[in-house]
Design a protein around this motif. Structure first.
Motif, PDB file in Angstrom:
ATOM      1  N   GLN A 286      18.203  57.947  48.707  1.00  0.00           N
ATOM      2  CA  GLN A 286      18.514  57.352  47.398  1.00  0.00           C
ATOM      3  C   GLN A 286      19.961  57.608  47.006  1.00  0.00           C
ATOM      4  OE1 GLN A 286      15.651  59.310  44.860  1.00  0.00           O
ATOM      5  NE2 GLN A 286      14.181  57.627  45.038  1.00  0.00           N
ATOM      6  N   SER A 287      20.485  56.651  46.243  1.00  0.00           N
ATOM      7  CA  SER A 287      21.772  56.805  45.584  1.00  0.00           C
ATOM      8  C   SER A 287      21.522  56.767  44.085  1.00  0.00           C
ATOM      9  CB  SER A 287      22.708  55.660  45.980  1.00  0.00           C
ATOM     10  OG  SER A 287      23.840  55.617  45.137  1.00  0.00           O
ATOM     11  N   THR A 288      22.275  57.559  43.324  1.00  0.00           N
ATOM     12  CA  THR A 288      22.100  57.603  41.880  1.00  0.00           C
ATOM     13  C   THR A 288      23.419  57.334  41.182  1.00  0.00           C
ATOM     14  OG1 THR A 288      20.276  59.177  42.024  1.00  0.00           O
ATOM     15  CG2 THR A 288      21.430  59.052  39.929  1.00  0.00           C
ATOM     16  N   LEU A 289      23.358  56.486  40.162  1.00  0.00           N
ATOM     17  CA  LEU A 289      24.503  56.182  39.318  1.00  0.00           C
ATOM     18  C   LEU A 289      24.299  56.841  37.962  1.00  0.00           C
ATOM     19  CD1 LEU A 289      27.034  54.502  38.423  1.00  0.00           C
ATOM     20  CD2 LEU A 289      25.403  52.736  37.711  1.00  0.00           C
ATOM     21  N   GLN A 290      25.318  57.533  37.488  1.00  0.00           N
ATOM     22  CA  GLN A 290      25.321  58.042  36.122  1.00  0.00           C
ATOM     23  C   GLN A 290      26.582  57.534  35.432  1.00  0.00           C
ATOM     24  OE1 GLN A 290      24.661  62.368  36.650  1.00  0.00           O
ATOM     25  NE2 GLN A 290      22.673  61.982  35.693  1.00  0.00           N
TER      26      GLN A 290
ATOM     27  N   TYR B  10      22.484  45.678  36.449  1.00  0.00           N
ATOM     28  CA  TYR B  10      23.074  46.610  37.406  1.00  0.00           C
ATOM     29  C   TYR B  10      22.440  46.406  38.780  1.00  0.00           C
ATOM     30  CZ  TYR B  10      25.516  49.072  33.698  1.00  0.00           C
ATOM     31  OH  TYR B  10      26.379  49.401  32.662  1.00  0.00           O
ATOM     32  N   TYR B  11      23.307  46.272  39.774  1.00  0.00           N
ATOM     33  CA  TYR B  11      22.855  46.056  41.146  1.00  0.00           C
ATOM     34  C   TYR B  11      23.303  47.212  42.037  1.00  0.00           C
ATOM     35  CZ  TYR B  11      22.442  41.109  39.801  1.00  0.00           C
ATOM     36  OH  TYR B  11      22.113  39.925  39.186  1.00  0.00           O
ATOM     37  N   CYS B  12      22.471  47.554  42.998  1.00  0.00           N
ATOM     38  CA  CYS B  12      22.966  48.351  44.108  1.00  0.00           C
ATOM     39  C   CYS B  12      23.097  47.425  45.316  1.00  0.00           C
ATOM     40  CB  CYS B  12      22.091  49.558  44.418  1.00  0.00           C
ATOM     41  SG  CYS B  12      20.395  49.217  44.895  1.00  0.00           S
ATOM     42  N   ALA B  13      24.071  47.707  46.142  1.00  0.00           N
ATOM     43  CA  ALA B  13      24.362  46.848  47.288  1.00  0.00           C
ATOM     44  C   ALA B  13      24.918  47.679  48.429  1.00  0.00           C
ATOM     45  CB  ALA B  13      25.369  45.760  46.897  1.00  0.00           C
TER      46      ALA B  13
ATOM     47  N   LEU C  49      16.803  47.275  49.208  1.00  0.00           N
ATOM     48  CA  LEU C  49      17.314  48.136  48.159  1.00  0.00           C
ATOM     49  C   LEU C  49      16.540  47.842  46.875  1.00  0.00           C
ATOM     50  CD1 LEU C  49      19.682  47.694  50.287  1.00  0.00           C
ATOM     51  CD2 LEU C  49      21.220  48.322  48.422  1.00  0.00           C
ATOM     52  N   GLN C  50      16.215  48.905  46.135  1.00  0.00           N
ATOM     53  CA  GLN C  50      15.467  48.742  44.902  1.00  0.00           C
ATOM     54  C   GLN C  50      16.048  49.637  43.830  1.00  0.00           C
ATOM     55  OE1 GLN C  50      12.594  46.627  44.100  1.00  0.00           O
ATOM     56  NE2 GLN C  50      13.473  47.276  42.152  1.00  0.00           N
ATOM     57  N   GLU C  51      16.531  49.025  42.737  1.00  0.00           N
ATOM     58  CA  GLU C  51      17.039  49.788  41.606  1.00  0.00           C
ATOM     59  C   GLU C  51      15.899  50.199  40.685  1.00  0.00           C
ATOM     60  OE1 GLU C  51      19.843  46.327  42.593  1.00  0.00           O
ATOM     61  OE2 GLU C  51      17.731  46.585  42.110  1.00  0.00           O
ATOM     62  N   SER C  52      16.064  51.338  40.050  1.00  0.00           N
ATOM     63  CA  SER C  52      15.076  51.777  39.063  1.00  0.00           C
ATOM     64  C   SER C  52      15.768  52.628  38.013  1.00  0.00           C
ATOM     65  CB  SER C  52      13.949  52.573  39.732  1.00  0.00           C
ATOM     66  OG  SER C  52      14.457  53.720  40.384  1.00  0.00           O
ATOM     67  N   GLY C  53      15.164  52.627  36.816  1.00  0.00           N
ATOM     68  CA  GLY C  53      15.722  53.396  35.729  1.00  0.00           C
ATOM     69  C   GLY C  53      15.353  52.779  34.398  1.00  0.00           C
ATOM     70  N   PRO C  54      15.711  53.417  33.303  1.00  0.00           N
ATOM     71  CA  PRO C  54      15.356  52.899  31.989  1.00  0.00           C
ATOM     72  C   PRO C  54      16.078  51.599  31.672  1.00  0.00           C
ATOM     73  CG  PRO C  54      16.810  54.777  31.773  1.00  0.00           C
ATOM     74  CD  PRO C  54      16.446  54.695  33.213  1.00  0.00           C
ATOM     75  N   GLY C  55      15.387  50.714  31.011  1.00  0.00           N
ATOM     76  CA  GLY C  55      15.983  49.437  30.646  1.00  0.00           C
ATOM     77  C   GLY C  55      16.721  49.484  29.321  1.00  0.00           C
ATOM     78  N   LEU C  56      16.520  50.563  28.570  1.00  0.00           N
ATOM     79  CA  LEU C  56      17.145  50.686  27.256  1.00  0.00           C
ATOM     80  C   LEU C  56      17.731  52.082  27.117  1.00  0.00           C
ATOM     81  CD1 LEU C  56      17.629  49.328  24.481  1.00  0.00           C
ATOM     82  CD2 LEU C  56      15.458  50.360  23.752  1.00  0.00           C
ATOM     83  N   VAL C  57      19.000  52.134  26.753  1.00  0.00           N
ATOM     84  CA  VAL C  57      19.708  53.407  26.577  1.00  0.00           C
ATOM     85  C   VAL C  57      20.404  53.380  25.221  1.00  0.00           C
ATOM     86  CG1 VAL C  57      21.441  54.985  27.527  1.00  0.00           C
ATOM     87  CG2 VAL C  57      20.085  53.542  29.071  1.00  0.00           C
ATOM     88  N   ASN C  58      20.384  54.495  24.530  1.00  0.00           N
ATOM     89  CA  ASN C  58      21.085  54.567  23.244  1.00  0.00           C
ATOM     90  C   ASN C  58      22.574  54.797  23.469  1.00  0.00           C
ATOM     91  OD1 ASN C  58      18.730  54.277  21.678  1.00  0.00           O
ATOM     92  ND2 ASN C  58      18.277  56.461  21.871  1.00  0.00           N
ATOM     93  N   ALA C  59      23.355  54.233  22.578  1.00  0.00           N
ATOM     94  CA  ALA C  59      24.802  54.426  22.650  1.00  0.00           C
ATOM     95  C   ALA C  59      25.138  55.920  22.614  1.00  0.00           C
ATOM     96  CB  ALA C  59      25.485  53.690  21.515  1.00  0.00           C
ATOM     97  N   SER C  60      26.186  56.270  23.346  1.00  0.00           N
ATOM     98  CA  SER C  60      26.729  57.626  23.500  1.00  0.00           C
ATOM     99  C   SER C  60      25.964  58.465  24.525  1.00  0.00           C
ATOM    100  CB  SER C  60      26.802  58.392  22.177  1.00  0.00           C
ATOM    101  OG  SER C  60      25.551  58.927  21.815  1.00  0.00           O
ATOM    102  N   GLN C  61      24.819  57.968  24.976  1.00  0.00           N
ATOM    103  CA  GLN C  61      24.047  58.719  25.969  1.00  0.00           C
ATOM    104  C   GLN C  61      24.497  58.352  27.377  1.00  0.00           C
ATOM    105  OE1 GLN C  61      19.880  58.169  25.011  1.00  0.00           O
ATOM    106  NE2 GLN C  61      19.969  59.778  23.453  1.00  0.00           N
ATOM    107  N   THR C  62      23.833  58.952  28.365  1.00  0.00           N
ATOM    108  CA  THR C  62      24.160  58.715  29.759  1.00  0.00           C
ATOM    109  C   THR C  62      23.120  57.801  30.400  1.00  0.00           C
ATOM    110  OG1 THR C  62      25.323  60.825  30.031  1.00  0.00           O
ATOM    111  CG2 THR C  62      24.482  59.775  32.035  1.00  0.00           C
TER     112      THR C  62
ATOM    113  N   CYS D  68      23.814  43.293  51.620  1.00  0.00           N
ATOM    114  CA  CYS D  68      22.420  43.523  51.258  1.00  0.00           C
ATOM    115  C   CYS D  68      22.401  43.994  49.814  1.00  0.00           C
ATOM    116  CB  CYS D  68      21.792  44.551  52.190  1.00  0.00           C
ATOM    117  SG  CYS D  68      20.025  44.704  51.994  1.00  0.00           S
ATOM    118  N   TRP D  69      21.572  43.336  48.990  1.00  0.00           N
ATOM    119  CA  TRP D  69      21.565  43.605  47.558  1.00  0.00           C
ATOM    120  C   TRP D  69      20.151  43.905  47.077  1.00  0.00           C
ATOM    121  CZ3 TRP D  69      25.805  42.547  44.027  1.00  0.00           C
ATOM    122  CH2 TRP D  69      26.976  42.142  44.660  1.00  0.00           C
ATOM    123  N   GLY D  70      20.084  44.753  46.052  1.00  0.00           N
ATOM    124  CA  GLY D  70      18.843  44.879  45.322  1.00  0.00           C
ATOM    125  C   GLY D  70      18.665  43.705  44.385  1.00  0.00           C
ATOM    126  N   GLN D  71      17.533  43.632  43.745  1.00  0.00           N
ATOM    127  CA  GLN D  71      17.253  42.509  42.846  1.00  0.00           C
ATOM    128  C   GLN D  71      17.951  42.661  41.505  1.00  0.00           C
ATOM    129  OE1 GLN D  71      12.993  42.632  42.517  1.00  0.00           O
ATOM    130  NE2 GLN D  71      13.011  44.116  40.854  1.00  0.00           N
ATOM    131  N   GLY D  72      18.428  43.860  41.209  1.00  0.00           N
ATOM    132  CA  GLY D  72      19.102  44.098  39.947  1.00  0.00           C
ATOM    133  C   GLY D  72      18.145  44.585  38.875  1.00  0.00           C
TER     134      GLY D  72
END
Length: 122
Positions: free
Chosen positions: A79-83, A95-98, A4-17, A111-115
């Motif tokens: 793929q699975s997506t978290l919002q 954040y981990y996917c498992a 499992l491999q997580e991906s996405g932005p490492g920085l998010v502004n408050a109030s955003q998704t 089974c876990w991703g690295q986070g």
């Protein structure tokens, strides 16, 4: 061997998704008895379960996060997506996917991703 491999932005502004993707290799996300989970760990705190999507596509969420959480999947990409919407600095965490495997006697996260670190800036 499933990975499992997580991906996405490492920085998010408050109030955003916040949006993260978990890519699964070595196995199908539609295989019976598996659910693809999202779990997080804020700095200095324990693990917090966010929710999961089952092999059937059914979803289950933590009551405390349910109003802000959506978990979906793309079976063609495996793929699975978290919002997570309306984020605040309190959502800063690793954040981990498992994979959640169901047995006749219960279940385990086997089974876990690295986070991936996500920081919410105010």
């Amino acid at each position: 061997q499933v990975q499992l491999q997580e991906s996405g932005p490492g920085l998010v502004n408050a109030s955003q998704t916040l949006s993260l993707t978990c890519t699964v290799s070595g196995g199908s996300i539609t295989t019976n008895d598996y659910a693809w989970s999202w779990i997080r760990q804020p700095p200095g705190k324990g693990l917090e379960w966010i929710g999961y999507i089952e092999y059937s596509g059914s979803t289950y969420y933590s009551p405390s996060l349910k109003s802000r959480t959506s978990i979906s999947r793309d079976t063609s990409k495996n793929q699975s997506t978290l919002q997570l919407s309306s984020v605040t600095p309190e959502d800063t965490a690793v954040y981990y996917c498992a994979r959640r495997t169901t047995y006749s006697s219960g279940y385990s996260y086997d089974c876990w991703g690295q986070g991936t670190q996500v920081t919410v800036s105010s």
